[in-house]
Design a protein around this motif. Structure first.
Motif, mmCIF file in Angstrom:
data_model
loop_
_atom_site.group_PDB
_atom_site.id
_atom_site.type_symbol
_atom_site.label_atom_id
_atom_site.label_comp_id
_atom_site.label_asym_id
_atom_site.label_seq_id
_atom_site.Cartn_x
_atom_site.Cartn_y
_atom_site.Cartn_z
ATOM 1 N N ALA A 1 -0.733 11.002 26.044
ATOM 2 C CA ALA A 1 -1.610 10.265 26.958
ATOM 3 C C ALA A 1 -1.918 8.870 26.422
ATOM 4 N N ARG A 2 -2.073 8.754 25.100
ATOM 5 C CA ARG A 2 -2.332 7.435 24.518
ATOM 6 C C ARG A 2 -1.129 6.512 24.734
ATOM 7 N N ARG A 3 0.084 7.065 24.633
ATOM 8 C CA ARG A 3 1.257 6.236 24.878
ATOM 9 C C ARG A 3 1.316 5.802 26.336
ATOM 10 N N PHE A 4 0.984 6.702 27.243
ATOM 11 C CA PHE A 4 0.943 6.324 28.660
ATOM 12 C C PHE A 4 -0.084 5.219 28.881
ATOM 13 N N ALA A 5 -1.258 5.372 28.303
ATOM 14 C CA ALA A 5 -2.331 4.399 28.529
ATOM 15 C C ALA A 5 -1.988 3.039 27.942
ATOM 16 N N SER A 6 -1.390 3.030 26.747
ATOM 17 C CA SER A 6 -1.099 1.747 26.102
ATOM 18 C C SER A 6 0.100 1.043 26.734
ATOM 19 N N GLY A 7 0.985 1.808 27.388
ATOM 20 C CA GLY A 7 2.177 1.196 27.960
ATOM 21 C C GLY A 7 2.127 1.024 29.461
ATOM 22 N N SER A 8 0.987 1.290 30.084
ATOM 23 C CA SER A 8 0.873 1.205 31.538
ATOM 24 C C SER A 8 -0.151 0.157 31.929
ATOM 25 N N PRO A 9 -0.018 -0.430 33.119
ATOM 26 C CA PRO A 9 -1.014 -1.407 33.571
ATOM 27 C C PRO A 9 -2.348 -0.731 33.867
ATOM 28 N N ALA A 10 -3.405 -1.504 33.872
ATOM 29 C CA ALA A 10 -4.726 -0.967 34.185
ATOM 30 C C ALA A 10 -4.704 -0.362 35.588
ATOM 31 N N GLY A 11 -5.315 0.807 35.713
ATOM 32 C CA GLY A 11 -5.358 1.479 36.999
ATOM 33 C C GLY A 11 -4.062 2.156 37.386
ATOM 34 N N ALA A 12 -3.180 2.392 36.407
ATOM 35 C CA ALA A 12 -1.874 2.980 36.709
ATOM 36 C C ALA A 12 -2.016 4.396 37.258
ATOM 37 N N ARG A 13 -1.115 4.737 38.192
ATOM 38 C CA ARG A 13 -1.056 6.072 38.764
ATOM 39 C C ARG A 13 0.208 6.763 38.244
ATOM 40 N N VAL A 14 0.036 8.022 37.816
ATOM 41 C CA VAL A 14 1.139 8.782 37.231
ATOM 42 C C VAL A 14 1.395 10.018 38.073
ATOM 43 N N LEU A 15 2.657 10.241 38.395
ATOM 44 C CA LEU A 15 3.071 11.466 39.082
ATOM 45 C C LEU A 15 3.631 12.424 38.037
ATOM 46 N N GLU A 16 3.056 13.619 37.950
ATOM 47 C CA GLU A 16 3.549 14.612 36.997
ATOM 48 C C GLU A 16 4.299 15.705 37.739
ATOM 49 N N ALA B 1 -5.247 15.382 29.849
ATOM 50 C CA ALA B 1 -5.258 14.431 28.728
ATOM 51 C C ALA B 1 -5.154 12.999 29.232
ATOM 52 N N ARG B 2 -4.286 12.761 30.197
ATOM 53 C CA ARG B 2 -4.175 11.401 30.744
ATOM 54 C C ARG B 2 -5.446 11.007 31.502
ATOM 55 N N SER B 3 -6.017 11.957 32.225
ATOM 56 C CA SER B 3 -7.257 11.659 32.944
ATOM 57 C C SER B 3 -8.365 11.270 31.978
ATOM 58 N N ARG B 4 -8.414 11.931 30.842
ATOM 59 C CA ARG B 4 -9.427 11.593 29.839
ATOM 60 C C ARG B 4 -9.212 10.198 29.266
ATOM 61 N N MET B 5 -7.982 9.686 29.391
ATOM 62 C CA MET B 5 -7.704 8.317 28.958
ATOM 63 C C MET B 5 -7.926 7.327 30.098
ATOM 64 N N GLY B 6 -8.413 7.812 31.242
ATOM 65 C CA GLY B 6 -8.719 6.928 32.362
ATOM 66 C C GLY B 6 -7.589 6.709 33.331
ATOM 67 N N LEU B 7 -6.453 7.404 33.157
ATOM 68 C CA LEU B 7 -5.332 7.262 34.083
ATOM 69 C C LEU B 7 -5.516 8.182 35.280
ATOM 70 N N THR B 8 -5.093 7.738 36.430
ATOM 71 C CA THR B 8 -5.172 8.555 37.636
ATOM 72 C C THR B 8 -3.798 9.123 37.946
ATOM 73 N N GLY B 9 -3.759 10.087 38.849
ATOM 74 C CA GLY B 9 -2.461 10.598 39.236
ATOM 75 C C GLY B 9 -2.517 11.966 39.864
ATOM 76 N N ASP B 10 -1.319 12.457 40.200
ATOM 77 C CA ASP B 10 -1.164 13.744 40.864
ATOM 78 C C ASP B 10 -0.263 14.641 40.041
ATOM 79 N N GLY B 11 -0.606 15.920 40.019
ATOM 80 C CA GLY B 11 0.231 16.911 39.374
ATOM 81 C C GLY B 11 0.883 17.790 40.415
ATOM 82 N N VAL B 12 2.155 18.066 40.226
ATOM 83 C CA VAL B 12 2.923 18.894 41.147
ATOM 84 C C VAL B 12 3.406 20.128 40.396
ATOM 85 N N GLU B 13 3.194 21.291 40.984
ATOM 86 C CA GLU B 13 3.610 22.538 40.353
ATOM 87 C C GLU B 13 4.196 23.464 41.414
ATOM 88 N N ARG B 14 5.389 23.986 41.166
ATOM 89 C CA ARG B 14 6.066 24.802 42.169
ATOM 90 C C ARG B 14 5.389 26.143 42.394
#
Length: 419
Positions: free
Chosen positions: A91-106, A117-130
């Protein structure tokens, strides 16, 4: 546990039952009695769901620490989940390498460990699970930690998704089947090539893979990272696009669970030739498994001023003690041609009562060797001393080293001690 029982577990009566079950005896000896007592007041399916959660939570403490007591699991989801320290590192790597307010699709979010973990770093996004049940478990975990404003979960097939509108993708393809672990990337679910094709459409991406992934399976331009925790290799990941570093591979060592993020260290290629091959020196260095997987043994040899006793075996030897987090150091007492009879006599002479056996490049069965050396029973051994036997080979010649671990903070010993 089915979806209906899990949903009922999230209701107030279900939560009351879960709290009560958490205080009860759920050991193998006490489980039947606890279940019978709870079924006097609750339905059988709900009791089964609650007891399953309590037992899974206790198992999950090794991965998630105190958070496990608030999380929800399926058995498969727990087994395949990312441990908290690795998810936090990623999550720290995602946060440090992404623009502010980045959205992540998992894609393939499982029970939601990386998503949280990413949410705790302030990143937003959606998780997909089959799997629908696992998706609901992930959503419950997001809710349990009040992360719903940052993360959402939906049940969907990863290959039906599109990364359009997202700044990055994280994908965790399944690497287990009913037969066990899957090692061939083509047999991942979905296959690795399909996942990479989908992830590669995003500006940046990370794909979780098995630690044994062949280097030739790493796509051009990607960075492969192998991660160990407390000395045990846990996983590997391929970083793509804007999240890839300027190196093709790296080994990242995280402290044992309970350590801090500041203790993490990373080793990257230094453009070195293969290490020199030399005779055994005073010290043996055993590189961390992540270092070996990342093909960075030459970098360790350079750090400790050493070389390899055998060019095909990842044991580094040196005349100097140079502590490094990337390898465990041992002071060599003696190098012997491998012989069970001779080793046994030497361990008896030394009064060895605690024996550690390590091997690399040898077909020796460690458990059988311990028994043959007199350490197979409850009263095995010959005294109170401790010893480490390292079984390996030089060329075609099997050898055994008698050695002693050296603490990372140890001062170099006085020169001239005979071996």
């Amino acid at each position: 546990m089915d979806i209906a029982a899990f949903r009922e577990l999230l209701t107030p009566p279900g939560q009351a039952l879960l709290a009560e079950a958490g205080e009860a005896d759920v050991s193998e000896a006490g489980l039947l009695g606890t279940a019978s007592r709870l079924r006097e007041r609750y339905g059988a399916d709900l009791v089964g769901a609650a007891l399953t959660q309590v037992r899974l939570r206790r198992r999950a403490e090794a991965k998630f620490g105190s958070d496990a007591a608030r999380m929800y699991f399926t058995q498969a989801g727990l087994e395949q989940s990312t441990r908290a320290s690795v998810a936090a590192h990623r999550a720290r790597r995602f946060a440090s390498g992404s623009p502010a307010g980045a959205r992540v699709l998992e894609l393939g979010c499982g029970i939601g460990a990386d998503l949280m973990a990413r949410s705790r770093m302030g990143l937003t996004g959606d998780g997909v699970e089959r799997d629908p049940l696992t998706a609901e478990v992930a959503e419950a975990n997001v809710t349990a930690f009040a992360l719903g404003g940052l993360a959402r979960v939906r049940a969907s097939d990863a290959l039906d998704e599109t990364p359009d509108g997202y700044d990055a993708v994280f994908a965790d393809p399944g690497r287990r089947t009913a037969r066990g672990r899957v090692f061939d990337p083509r047999s991942y679910e979905p296959p690795l090539d399909a996942v990479l094709g989908l992830a590669g459409r995003a500006p940046a991406a990370c794909v979780k893979v098995a630690p044994g992934i062949p280097h030739e399976a790493v796509p051009d331009g990607a960075e492969a990272e192998w991660v160990s925790v407390g000395g045990d290799v846990k996983e590997a990941a391929l970083w793509l696009g804007g999240l890839a570093g300027d190196v093709g591979r790296r080994a990242t060592l995280l402290p044992a669970d309970g350590g801090t993020a500041e203790e993490a260290v990373t080793l990257t290629p230094a453009g070195l030739d293969d290490p020199d091959v030399r005779p055994w020196g005073r010290y043996l260095y055993e590189p961390d498994g992540a270092v070996i997987r990342a093909h960075l043994v030459a970098e360790v040899a350079e750090l400790v001023g050493g070389g390899l006793a055998d060019p095909q075996i990842a044991y580094v030897t040196s005349d100097e003690l140079r502590p490094t987090p990337f390898a465990s150091a041992y002071e060599i007492d003696e190098v012997l041609p491998f012989s069970v009879k001779r080793l046994k006599a030497e361990l008896r002479r030394r009064g060895t009562g605690v024996l550690t056996v390590k091997k690399r490049g040898s077909a020796v069965d460690v458990d059988r060797l311990r028994r043959d050396l007199g350490f197979g029973g409850r009263r095995g051994g010959y005294g109170d001393a401790e010893a480490t036997v390292v079984v390996t080979r030089v060329g075609r010649d099997p050898v055994a080293l008698l050695a002693r671990p050296v603490r990372a903070d140890a001062d170099p010993p006085a020169p001239g001690r005979a071996r």
